[in-house]
Write a protein that holds these residues in place. Structure first.
Motif, PDB file in Angstrom:
ATOM      1  N   VAL A  61       0.844  -1.192   0.000  1.00 18.08           N
ATOM      2  CA  VAL A  61       0.000   0.000   0.000  1.00 18.08           C
ATOM      3  C   VAL A  61       0.880   1.243   0.000  1.00 18.08           C
ATOM      4  CG1 VAL A  61      -1.774   1.254   1.274  1.00 18.08           C
ATOM      5  CG2 VAL A  61      -1.788  -1.237   1.249  1.00 18.08           C
ATOM      6  N   TRP A  63       1.152   4.273   1.379  1.00 16.44           N
ATOM      7  CA  TRP A  63       0.638   5.094   2.465  1.00 16.44           C
ATOM      8  C   TRP A  63       1.002   6.557   2.296  1.00 16.44           C
ATOM      9  CZ3 TRP A  63      -3.076   2.879   4.891  1.00 16.44           C
ATOM     10  CH2 TRP A  63      -3.070   1.507   5.121  1.00 16.44           C
ATOM     11  N   TRP A  66      -1.287   8.173  -0.230  1.00 16.23           N
ATOM     12  CA  TRP A  66      -2.603   8.415   0.392  1.00 16.23           C
ATOM     13  C   TRP A  66      -2.536   9.634   1.302  1.00 16.23           C
ATOM     14  CZ3 TRP A  66      -7.443   5.805   0.729  1.00 16.23           C
ATOM     15  CH2 TRP A  66      -7.609   4.793  -0.201  1.00 16.23           C
TER      16      TRP A  66
END
Length: 87
Positions: A61, A63, A66
């Motif tokens: 992911v 991060w 994001w």
């Protein structure tokens, strides 16, 4: 860009917009549609910024990508809310 890419960008934009609104304290003076529009714009611009900084291509992911997107969404929601509140 395929239709699945467009749909996933819209879904991620909605999520980013809602998270950006969630991190702001107090009441915002914009509706859900504006939150979604800000989220979509923040997701697109955040991806460009994260790629330019080398944060978008990691294992698992992303991060940091994001985080950039949510921060941009929070700034966008705050700015739009302030502009609408001044009317």
């Amino acid at each position: 860009m395929e239709i699945s890419g467009i749909i996933s960008a819209l879904v991620i934009g909605v999520i980013i917009g809602l998270l950006g609104r969630l991190v702001l304290p107090g009441r915002q003076h914009i509706g859900l549609l504006w939150t979604i529009v800000v989220g979509i714009a923040a997701a697109l611009v955040g991806t460009v910024i994260a790629r330019a900084m080398g944060l978008a291509d990691t294992d698992g992911v992303d991060w940091m990508e994001w985080a950039v997107q949510i921060a941009l969404a929070a700034l966008g929601v705050a700015a739009l809310s302030k502009a609408k509140g001044l009317r």
